[in-house]
Design a protein around this motif. Structure first.
Motif, PDB file in Angstrom:
ATOM      1  N   LEU B  82       0.807  -1.226   0.000  1.00 26.12           N
ATOM      2  CA  LEU B  82       0.000   0.000   0.000  1.00 26.12           C
ATOM      3  C   LEU B  82       0.843   1.281   0.000  1.00 26.12           C
ATOM      4  CD1 LEU B  82      -2.826  -0.932   2.547  1.00 26.12           C
ATOM      5  CD2 LEU B  82      -2.791  -1.190   0.045  1.00 26.12           C
ATOM      6  N   ALA B  83       2.074   1.184   0.398  1.00 28.18           N
ATOM      7  CA  ALA B  83       2.928   2.378   0.464  1.00 28.18           C
ATOM      8  C   ALA B  83       4.385   1.947   0.437  1.00 28.18           C
ATOM      9  CB  ALA B  83       2.647   3.180   1.739  1.00 28.18           C
ATOM     10  N   THR B  84       5.228   2.852   0.012  1.00 30.34           N
ATOM     11  CA  THR B  84       6.660   2.555  -0.002  1.00 30.34           C
ATOM     12  C   THR B  84       7.464   3.841   0.135  1.00 30.34           C
ATOM     13  OG1 THR B  84       8.460   1.442  -1.209  1.00 30.34           O
ATOM     14  CG2 THR B  84       6.885   2.697  -2.526  1.00 30.34           C
ATOM     15  N   GLY B  85       8.716   3.692   0.479  1.00 31.22           N
ATOM     16  CA  GLY B  85       9.661   4.797   0.542  1.00 31.22           C
ATOM     17  C   GLY B  85      11.062   4.219   0.601  1.00 31.22           C
ATOM     18  N   CYS B  86      12.019   4.991   0.141  1.00 27.62           N
ATOM     19  CA  CYS B  86      13.393   4.504  -0.006  1.00 27.62           C
ATOM     20  C   CYS B  86      14.364   5.422   0.719  1.00 27.62           C
ATOM     21  CB  CYS B  86      13.708   4.462  -1.510  1.00 27.62           C
ATOM     22  SG  CYS B  86      15.442   4.290  -1.912  1.00 27.62           S
ATOM     23  N   LEU B  87      15.398   4.851   1.282  1.00 24.83           N
ATOM     24  CA  LEU B  87      16.497   5.622   1.868  1.00 24.83           C
ATOM     25  C   LEU B  87      17.800   5.099   1.301  1.00 24.83           C
ATOM     26  CD1 LEU B  87      17.711   7.522   4.244  1.00 24.83           C
ATOM     27  CD2 LEU B  87      18.030   5.344   5.437  1.00 24.83           C
ATOM     28  N   PHE B  88      18.648   5.987   0.802  1.00 25.37           N
ATOM     29  CA  PHE B  88      20.004   5.521   0.522  1.00 25.37           C
ATOM     30  C   PHE B  88      20.989   6.441   1.208  1.00 25.37           C
ATOM     31  CE2 PHE B  88      18.939   8.049  -3.203  1.00 25.37           C
ATOM     32  CZ  PHE B  88      20.042   8.869  -3.346  1.00 25.37           C
ATOM     33  N   VAL B  89      22.100   5.861   1.537  1.00 19.45           N
ATOM     34  CA  VAL B  89      23.122   6.540   2.337  1.00 19.45           C
ATOM     35  C   VAL B  89      24.285   6.927   1.436  1.00 19.45           C
ATOM     36  CG1 VAL B  89      24.761   6.270   4.241  1.00 19.45           C
ATOM     37  CG2 VAL B  89      22.448   5.302   4.419  1.00 19.45           C
ATOM     38  N   GLU B  90      24.593   8.196   1.441  1.00 16.36           N
ATOM     39  CA  GLU B  90      25.702   8.722   0.642  1.00 16.36           C
ATOM     40  C   GLU B  90      26.891   8.996   1.561  1.00 16.36           C
ATOM     41  OE1 GLU B  90      25.110  12.752  -0.400  1.00 16.36           O
ATOM     42  OE2 GLU B  90      26.997  12.915  -1.481  1.00 16.36           O
ATOM     43  N   GLY B  96      33.811  15.245   8.386  1.00 10.96           N
ATOM     44  CA  GLY B  96      34.673  14.231   8.975  1.00 10.96           C
ATOM     45  C   GLY B  96      34.467  12.850   8.370  1.00 10.96           C
ATOM     46  N   GLY B  97      34.181  12.808   7.071  1.00 13.96           N
ATOM     47  CA  GLY B  97      33.846  11.538   6.432  1.00 13.96           C
ATOM     48  C   GLY B  97      32.438  11.126   6.834  1.00 13.96           C
ATOM     49  N   GLY B  98      31.525  12.068   6.734  1.00 13.17           N
ATOM     50  CA  GLY B  98      30.147  11.841   7.191  1.00 13.17           C
ATOM     51  C   GLY B  98      29.262  11.149   6.164  1.00 13.17           C
ATOM     52  N   LYS B  99      28.065  10.858   6.614  1.00 10.46           N
ATOM     53  CA  LYS B  99      27.094  10.194   5.739  1.00 10.46           C
ATOM     54  C   LYS B  99      25.805  11.021   5.704  1.00 10.46           C
ATOM     55  CE  LYS B  99      27.444   6.147   7.977  1.00 10.46           C
ATOM     56  NZ  LYS B  99      27.305   4.702   8.267  1.00 10.46           N
ATOM     57  N   ALA B 132      22.144   4.825  11.395  1.00  9.91           N
ATOM     58  CA  ALA B 132      23.288   4.516  10.522  1.00  9.91           C
ATOM     59  C   ALA B 132      24.394   5.557  10.664  1.00  9.91           C
ATOM     60  CB  ALA B 132      22.833   4.436   9.070  1.00  9.91           C
ATOM     61  N   GLY B 133      24.138   6.600  11.469  1.00 12.63           N
ATOM     62  CA  GLY B 133      25.163   7.611  11.692  1.00 12.63           C
ATOM     63  C   GLY B 133      25.120   8.774  10.722  1.00 12.63           C
ATOM     64  N   CYS B 134      24.040   8.901   9.962  1.00  7.48           N
ATOM     65  CA  CYS B 134      23.933  10.046   9.052  1.00  7.48           C
ATOM     66  C   CYS B 134      23.852  11.342   9.858  1.00  7.48           C
ATOM     67  CB  CYS B 134      22.683   9.927   8.174  1.00  7.48           C
ATOM     68  SG  CYS B 134      22.759   8.569   6.980  1.00  7.48           S
ATOM     69  N   TYR B 135      24.460  12.396   9.334  1.00  9.65           N
ATOM     70  CA  TYR B 135      24.345  13.695  10.025  1.00  9.65           C
ATOM     71  C   TYR B 135      23.108  14.455   9.583  1.00  9.65           C
ATOM     72  CZ  TYR B 135      26.240  16.100   5.878  1.00  9.65           C
ATOM     73  OH  TYR B 135      26.425  16.603   4.610  1.00  9.65           O
ATOM     74  N   LYS B 136      22.475  14.004   8.495  1.00  8.46           N
ATOM     75  CA  LYS B 136      21.236  14.623   8.005  1.00  8.46           C
ATOM     76  C   LYS B 136      20.502  13.640   7.117  1.00  8.46           C
ATOM     77  CE  LYS B 136      23.013  16.715   3.712  1.00  8.46           C
ATOM     78  NZ  LYS B 136      23.171  17.955   2.905  1.00  8.46           N
ATOM     79  N   VAL B 137      19.225  13.915   6.917  1.00  6.87           N
ATOM     80  CA  VAL B 137      18.439  13.221   5.888  1.00  6.87           C
ATOM     81  C   VAL B 137      17.800  14.315   5.048  1.00  6.87           C
ATOM     82  CG1 VAL B 137      16.618  11.568   5.369  1.00  6.87           C
ATOM     83  CG2 VAL B 137      17.850  11.408   7.521  1.00  6.87           C
ATOM     84  N   ILE B 138      17.846  14.159   3.728  1.00  9.02           N
ATOM     85  CA  ILE B 138      17.230  15.149   2.850  1.00  9.02           C
ATOM     86  C   ILE B 138      16.288  14.477   1.869  1.00  9.02           C
ATOM     87  CG2 ILE B 138      19.136  16.780   3.035  1.00  9.02           C
ATOM     88  CD1 ILE B 138      20.172  15.833   0.353  1.00  9.02           C
ATOM     89  N   LEU B 139      15.355  15.261   1.364  1.00  9.06           N
ATOM     90  CA  LEU B 139      14.460  14.789   0.306  1.00  9.06           C
ATOM     91  C   LEU B 139      13.997  15.987  -0.503  1.00  9.06           C
ATOM     92  CD1 LEU B 139      11.289  15.606   1.097  1.00  9.06           C
ATOM     93  CD2 LEU B 139      11.546  13.690   2.663  1.00  9.06           C
ATOM     94  N   ASP B 140      13.516  15.725  -1.690  1.00  8.09           N
ATOM     95  CA  ASP B 140      12.942  16.749  -2.545  1.00  8.09           C
ATOM     96  C   ASP B 140      11.459  16.455  -2.716  1.00  8.09           C
ATOM     97  OD1 ASP B 140      15.443  18.029  -3.094  1.00  8.09           O
ATOM     98  OD2 ASP B 140      15.905  16.400  -4.481  1.00  8.09           O
ATOM     99  N   CYS B 141      10.657  17.520  -2.750  1.00  7.63           N
ATOM    100  CA  CYS B 141       9.214  17.335  -2.925  1.00  7.63           C
ATOM    101  C   CYS B 141       8.615  18.575  -3.573  1.00  7.63           C
ATOM    102  CB  CYS B 141       8.545  17.041  -1.585  1.00  7.63           C
ATOM    103  SG  CYS B 141       8.629  18.394  -0.391  1.00  7.63           S
ATOM    104  N   THR B 142       7.345  18.483  -3.913  1.00  9.17           N
ATOM    105  CA  THR B 142       6.647  19.654  -4.431  1.00  9.17           C
ATOM    106  C   THR B 142       6.327  20.581  -3.253  1.00  9.17           C
ATOM    107  OG1 THR B 142       4.523  18.552  -4.182  1.00  9.17           O
ATOM    108  CG2 THR B 142       5.618  18.330  -6.319  1.00  9.17           C
TER     109      THR B 142
END
Lengths: 165, 165
Positions: B82-90, B96-99, B132-142
């Motif tokens: 019924l729903a989905t979403g994705c996360l990938f880690v860069e 400091g070698g962040g994610k 996972a130790g990410c310093y931020k999460v970002i997304l794009d939307c309308t």
């Protein structure tokens, strides 16, 4: 890639007096100010040679799905890195199993701005994404940089949202 | 992750009557309407079982650096997604070698909207990024979705620019 790049074409045509060499990041760029350059973009403490090498290897393992370009000043003895930009390729299920290119971490050294180095890097990253079969390339920037990226063919598409931890 | 998730905590507390199961994408979700769901977000021609399996394997090889969550309706015989979403880690050199975590391809089936499924998925993706130790999460939307993502802690940060090929 090098054999078909605009720089190589220029070199083949004898236009070899451009001291700026656009190329992929190399391990030795740690000594050419690459991390200090990134610190002009975001918080960026220096990395030890070992830390740099570890991250470099992780990214190199992604092959052409992760490309960092740098602009090296070959006319200076220390061959400093004056600009950089990154492209990574995201594989999706939508668009028939398509690929999206993400441009990140574009920065030009404050003393080298106004020479078009950033635009050269971003345009090359867009070419690489297209050649890799991406159906789009996206990036996030501040509103003030809209016109800058428009010079590379980018149009405004949406808003960037963020959570900082 | 399963043993510490809010869903598991709810199950341990006896709240087991929720027919919606939030979990990672499985190969068999090709038969549960996963691709058709994505077509509600973007151009998304169906993939053959073989094409789906190939892309699934490519993404699975990225381990916890690429997570696709789905909401499965366990009360329906066909157990549709019924729903989905994705996360990938860069992985980056800066910070400091962040994610950085990137949330992509969030969509809720038109017939299942208003039940908070998208928010549950996005909040879980943000938790995964933080763990996972990410310093931020970002997304794009309308622009219309600013308030929606604000419910998950996102604030507007910039503009998204794009080149389509």
């Amino acid at each position: 890639m090098t054999t078909t790049s605009p720089e190589s074409a220029a070199a083949a045509a004898g236009e070899t007096n451009d001291p700026i060499h656009i190329r992929r990041l190399e391990l030795s760029d740690h000594e050419r100010g690459f991390v200090a350059l990134l610190s002009q973009l975001s918080t960026c403490p220096d990395l030890t040679a070992s830390e740099f090498a570890t991250r470099f290897a992780e990214l190199a393992a992604q092959g052409d799905d992760h490309v960092i370009l740098v602009a090296e000043d070959t006319s200076a003895p220390e061959r400093r890195i004056l600009a950089t930009g990154c492209l990574f390729v995201e594989r999706k299920f939508l668009r028939g199993g398509g690929k999206a290119g993400h441009v990140e971490d574009v920065v030009v050294d404050a003393a080298a701005r106004g020479r078009g180095l950033g635009l050269r890097i971003v345009r090359r990253l867009v070419e690489i994404a297209r050649d890799a079969g991406c159906y789009k390339v996206i990036l996030d920037c501040t509103p003030e940089l809209r016109a800058y990226y428009a010079k590379c063919g980018f149009v405004e598409k949406g808003v960037q949202m963020a959570v900082y931890f």
